[in-house]
Design a protein around this motif. Structure first.
Motif, PDB file in Angstrom:
ATOM      1  N   MET A   1       0.809  -1.187   0.000  1.00  8.15           N
ATOM      2  CA  MET A   1       0.000   0.000   0.000  1.00  8.15           C
ATOM      3  C   MET A   1       0.858   1.258   0.000  1.00  8.15           C
ATOM      4  N   LYS A   2       2.033   1.141  -0.543  1.00  4.36           N
ATOM      5  CA  LYS A   2       2.911   2.305  -0.626  1.00  4.36           C
ATOM      6  C   LYS A   2       2.354   3.298  -1.630  1.00  4.36           C
ATOM      7  N   ASN A   3       2.677   4.559  -1.415  1.00  5.50           N
ATOM      8  CA  ASN A   3       2.300   5.657  -2.309  1.00  5.50           C
ATOM      9  C   ASN A   3       0.800   5.877  -2.407  1.00  5.50           C
ATOM     10  N   GLN A   4       0.034   5.376  -1.458  1.00  7.59           N
ATOM     11  CA  GLN A   4      -1.396   5.650  -1.448  1.00  7.59           C
ATOM     12  C   GLN A   4      -1.659   6.751  -0.443  1.00  7.59           C
ATOM     13  N   LYS A   5      -2.435   7.735  -0.871  1.00  8.05           N
ATOM     14  CA  LYS A   5      -2.802   8.811   0.033  1.00  8.05           C
ATOM     15  C   LYS A   5      -3.714   8.261   1.116  1.00  8.05           C
ATOM     16  N   MET A   6      -3.518   8.755   2.302  1.00  7.66           N
ATOM     17  CA  MET A   6      -4.403   8.382   3.395  1.00  7.66           C
ATOM     18  C   MET A   6      -5.681   9.205   3.298  1.00  7.66           C
ATOM     19  N   ARG A   7      -6.772   8.573   3.610  1.00  6.69           N
ATOM     20  CA  ARG A   7      -8.076   9.224   3.649  1.00  6.69           C
ATOM     21  C   ARG A   7      -8.534   9.238   5.098  1.00  6.69           C
ATOM     22  N   VAL A   8      -9.205  10.294   5.474  1.00  2.78           N
ATOM     23  CA  VAL A   8      -9.692  10.406   6.839  1.00  2.78           C
ATOM     24  C   VAL A   8     -11.183  10.702   6.841  1.00  2.78           C
ATOM     25  N   ARG A   9     -11.844  10.253   7.900  1.00  2.00           N
ATOM     26  CA  ARG A   9     -13.266  10.547   8.082  1.00  2.00           C
ATOM     27  C   ARG A   9     -13.398  11.359   9.349  1.00  2.00           C
ATOM     28  N   ILE A  10     -14.105  12.476   9.238  1.00  2.00           N
ATOM     29  CA  ILE A  10     -14.383  13.326  10.393  1.00  2.00           C
ATOM     30  C   ILE A  10     -15.895  13.474  10.499  1.00  2.00           C
ATOM     31  N   ASP A  11     -16.355  14.098  11.557  1.00  2.00           N
ATOM     32  CA  ASP A  11     -17.778  14.347  11.720  1.00  2.00           C
ATOM     33  C   ASP A  11     -18.297  15.140  10.522  1.00  2.00           C
ATOM     34  N   GLY A  12     -19.422  14.719   9.962  1.00  2.00           N
ATOM     35  CA  GLY A  12     -19.968  15.346   8.764  1.00  2.00           C
ATOM     36  C   GLY A  12     -20.297  16.819   8.934  1.00  2.00           C
ATOM     37  N   ASN A  13     -20.846  17.198  10.086  1.00  2.00           N
ATOM     38  CA  ASN A  13     -21.174  18.607  10.321  1.00  2.00           C
ATOM     39  C   ASN A  13     -19.920  19.467  10.391  1.00  2.00           C
ATOM     40  N   ILE A  14     -18.882  18.948  11.009  1.00  4.84           N
ATOM     41  CA  ILE A  14     -17.606  19.680  11.077  1.00  4.84           C
ATOM     42  C   ILE A  14     -17.005  19.800   9.685  1.00  4.84           C
ATOM     43  N   GLN A  15     -17.100  18.737   8.893  1.00  2.00           N
ATOM     44  CA  GLN A  15     -16.596  18.761   7.519  1.00  2.00           C
ATOM     45  C   GLN A  15     -17.298  19.854   6.721  1.00  2.00           C
ATOM     46  N   LYS A  16     -18.629  19.905   6.813  1.00  3.25           N
ATOM     47  CA  LYS A  16     -19.392  20.938   6.102  1.00  3.25           C
ATOM     48  C   LYS A  16     -18.956  22.330   6.547  1.00  3.25           C
ATOM     49  N   GLU A  17     -18.783  22.503   7.841  1.00  3.98           N
ATOM     50  CA  GLU A  17     -18.386  23.789   8.402  1.00  3.98           C
ATOM     51  C   GLU A  17     -17.012  24.224   7.904  1.00  3.98           C
ATOM     52  N   ILE A  18     -16.053  23.317   7.886  1.00  2.00           N
ATOM     53  CA  ILE A  18     -14.688  23.643   7.453  1.00  2.00           C
ATOM     54  C   ILE A  18     -14.678  24.113   6.005  1.00  2.00           C
ATOM     55  N   PHE A  19     -15.310  23.349   5.131  1.00  2.00           N
ATOM     56  CA  PHE A  19     -15.252  23.700   3.711  1.00  2.00           C
ATOM     57  C   PHE A  19     -16.117  24.910   3.383  1.00  2.00           C
ATOM     58  N   THR A  20     -17.199  25.118   4.123  1.00  2.00           N
ATOM     59  CA  THR A  20     -18.000  26.331   3.941  1.00  2.00           C
ATOM     60  C   THR A  20     -17.184  27.554   4.335  1.00  2.00           C
ATOM     61  N   LYS A  21     -16.516  27.488   5.490  1.00  2.00           N
ATOM     62  CA  LYS A  21     -15.676  28.609   5.947  1.00  2.00           C
ATOM     63  C   LYS A  21     -14.543  28.880   4.965  1.00  2.00           C
ATOM     64  N   LEU A  22     -13.967  27.817   4.420  1.00  2.00           N
ATOM     65  CA  LEU A  22     -12.867  27.983   3.472  1.00  2.00           C
ATOM     66  C   LEU A  22     -13.337  28.711   2.219  1.00  2.00           C
ATOM     67  N   ILE A  23     -14.500  28.332   1.709  1.00  2.00           N
ATOM     68  CA  ILE A  23     -15.055  29.001   0.523  1.00  2.00           C
ATOM     69  C   ILE A  23     -15.340  30.465   0.833  1.00  2.00           C
ATOM     70  N   ILE A  24     -15.860  30.736   2.013  1.00  2.54           N
ATOM     71  CA  ILE A  24     -16.124  32.126   2.422  1.00  2.54           C
ATOM     72  C   ILE A  24     -14.823  32.916   2.484  1.00  2.54           C
TER      73      ILE A  24
END
Length: 140
Positions: A1-24
């Motif tokens: 599994m070398k050279n594979q990017k790691m994927r992470v799962r976070i709380d969905g509401n926090i995810q929405k908040e982070i990317f909304t703030k980033l776009i703003i």
């Protein structure tokens, strides 16, 4: 599994908040935000709406770094291969229940006769196909 990017799962509401703030932070400009993250607009849209629940770890790190906030609590950390393997493992008993032990043969027959449809699979199933096979399958 070398050279594979790691994927992470976070709380969905926090995810929405982070990317909304980033776009703003980018003045509401979706394209500039996606360009900063070096991802397509469609990926940013899926991350913002929490449709994609396993985010590339480097994208999340870049977003929170730009916002100057701490990385949220990581619920899961896996490679894309591990995520796909888990979904296939979950799908197997469902397909056996619906079509019997020869479910792969049944789906192949349905495909060959134009009878396979998305309704044959549960909503949460992701099936990995080799590039050439996927192209041939979609062309047919």
């Amino acid at each position: 599994m070398k050279n594979q990017k790691m994927r992470v799962r976070i709380d969905g509401n926090i995810q929405k908040e982070i990317f909304t703030k980033l776009i703003i932070k980018f003045g509401g400009d979706f394209s500039k935000t996606a360009q900063y993250l070096d991802i397509p607009n469609s990926s940013l849209s899926r991350y913002k709406r929490a449709i994609t629940i396993y985010l590339p770890e480097d994208i999340l790190a870049k977003a929170v770094d730009y916002l100057g906030i701490e990385i949220p609590n990581i619920l899961e950390r896996k490679t894309l291969t591990e995520i796909r393997r888990e979904y296939i493992h979950k799908a197997h008993p469902i397909l056996v229940k619906k079509y019997g032990n020869n479910w792969a043969k049944e789906l192949t027959l349905r495909r060959d006769f134009g009878g396979i449809s998305l309704e044959d699979f549960p909503d949460y199933i992701y099936v990995y196909l080799e590039d050439n096979y996927r192209k041939d399958l979609l062309d047919s």
